[in-house]
Design a protein around this motif. Structure first.
Motif, mmCIF file in Angstrom:
data_model
loop_
_atom_site.group_PDB
_atom_site.id
_atom_site.type_symbol
_atom_site.label_atom_id
_atom_site.label_comp_id
_atom_site.label_asym_id
_atom_site.label_seq_id
_atom_site.Cartn_x
_atom_site.Cartn_y
_atom_site.Cartn_z
ATOM 1 N N ARG A 141 1.015 -1.133 0.241
ATOM 2 C CA ARG A 141 0.047 0.148 0.103
ATOM 3 C C ARG A 141 1.042 1.163 -0.057
ATOM 4 N NH1 ARG A 141 -3.299 1.629 5.089
ATOM 5 N NH2 ARG A 141 -1.282 2.217 5.674
ATOM 6 N N GLU A 142 0.915 2.057 -1.183
ATOM 7 C CA GLU A 142 1.608 3.045 -1.192
ATOM 8 C C GLU A 142 1.115 4.371 -0.480
ATOM 9 O OE1 GLU A 142 4.677 2.951 -2.331
ATOM 10 O OE2 GLU A 142 4.576 0.869 -3.060
ATOM 11 N N ALA A 143 1.776 5.196 -0.249
ATOM 12 C CA ALA A 143 1.159 6.678 0.473
ATOM 13 C C ALA A 143 0.179 7.407 -0.601
ATOM 14 C CB ALA A 143 2.189 7.396 0.783
ATOM 15 N N GLU A 178 -5.258 5.725 -3.730
ATOM 16 C CA GLU A 178 -6.506 6.107 -3.530
ATOM 17 C C GLU A 178 -6.949 6.064 -1.971
ATOM 18 O OE1 GLU A 178 -11.187 5.534 -4.897
ATOM 19 O OE2 GLU A 178 -9.554 4.912 -6.371
ATOM 20 N N PRO A 179 -7.471 7.094 -1.076
ATOM 21 C CA PRO A 179 -7.825 7.059 0.198
ATOM 22 C C PRO A 179 -8.925 6.247 0.534
ATOM 23 C CG PRO A 179 -7.706 9.377 -0.750
ATOM 24 C CD PRO A 179 -7.748 8.399 -1.952
ATOM 25 N N ALA A 180 -9.741 5.833 -0.370
ATOM 26 C CA ALA A 180 -10.817 4.940 0.002
ATOM 27 C C ALA A 180 -10.194 3.458 -0.063
ATOM 28 C CB ALA A 180 -12.159 5.054 -0.907
ATOM 29 N N LEU A 181 -9.195 3.324 -0.788
ATOM 30 C CA LEU A 181 -8.592 1.828 -0.772
ATOM 31 C C LEU A 181 -7.740 1.652 0.414
ATOM 32 C CD1 LEU A 181 -7.986 1.398 -4.602
ATOM 33 C CD2 LEU A 181 -9.732 0.164 -3.312
#
Length: 57
Positions: free
Chosen positions: A12-14, A17-20
Motif C-alpha cells: 500500500r503506497e502513500a 486512493e484514500p478509499a482503498l
C-alpha cells in the motif's frame, strides 16, 4: 511509507486512493502491528471476527 500485507505481500503506497487505503485492516499481535490488504481481509473475515472479545457480540 509503504505498508505490506502480511498474508500476500501486497504493498500500500502513500499516494494510493484514500478509499482503498482505508480498507486495509491492522491488528496488533505480540507487540507489533500486522496489516491485511482489502482482498486478504475479505478472505479472512471469519478469522478476524473469531478473535473479537465475547463482549463485542
Amino acid at each position: 511509507m509503504t505498508t505490506i500485507c502480511t498474508r500476500c505481500g501486497a504493498a500500500r503506497e502513500a499516494e494510493e486512493e484514500p478509499a482503498l487505503a482505508l480498507a486495509w485492516v491492522s491488528e496488533r499481535d505480540r507487540g507489533g502491528v500486522r496489516w491485511l490488504c482489502l482482498r486478504c481481509a475479505r478472505e479472512h473475515t471469519r478469522d478476524i471476527e473469531g478473535r473479537l472479545p465475547a463482549e463485542y457480540w
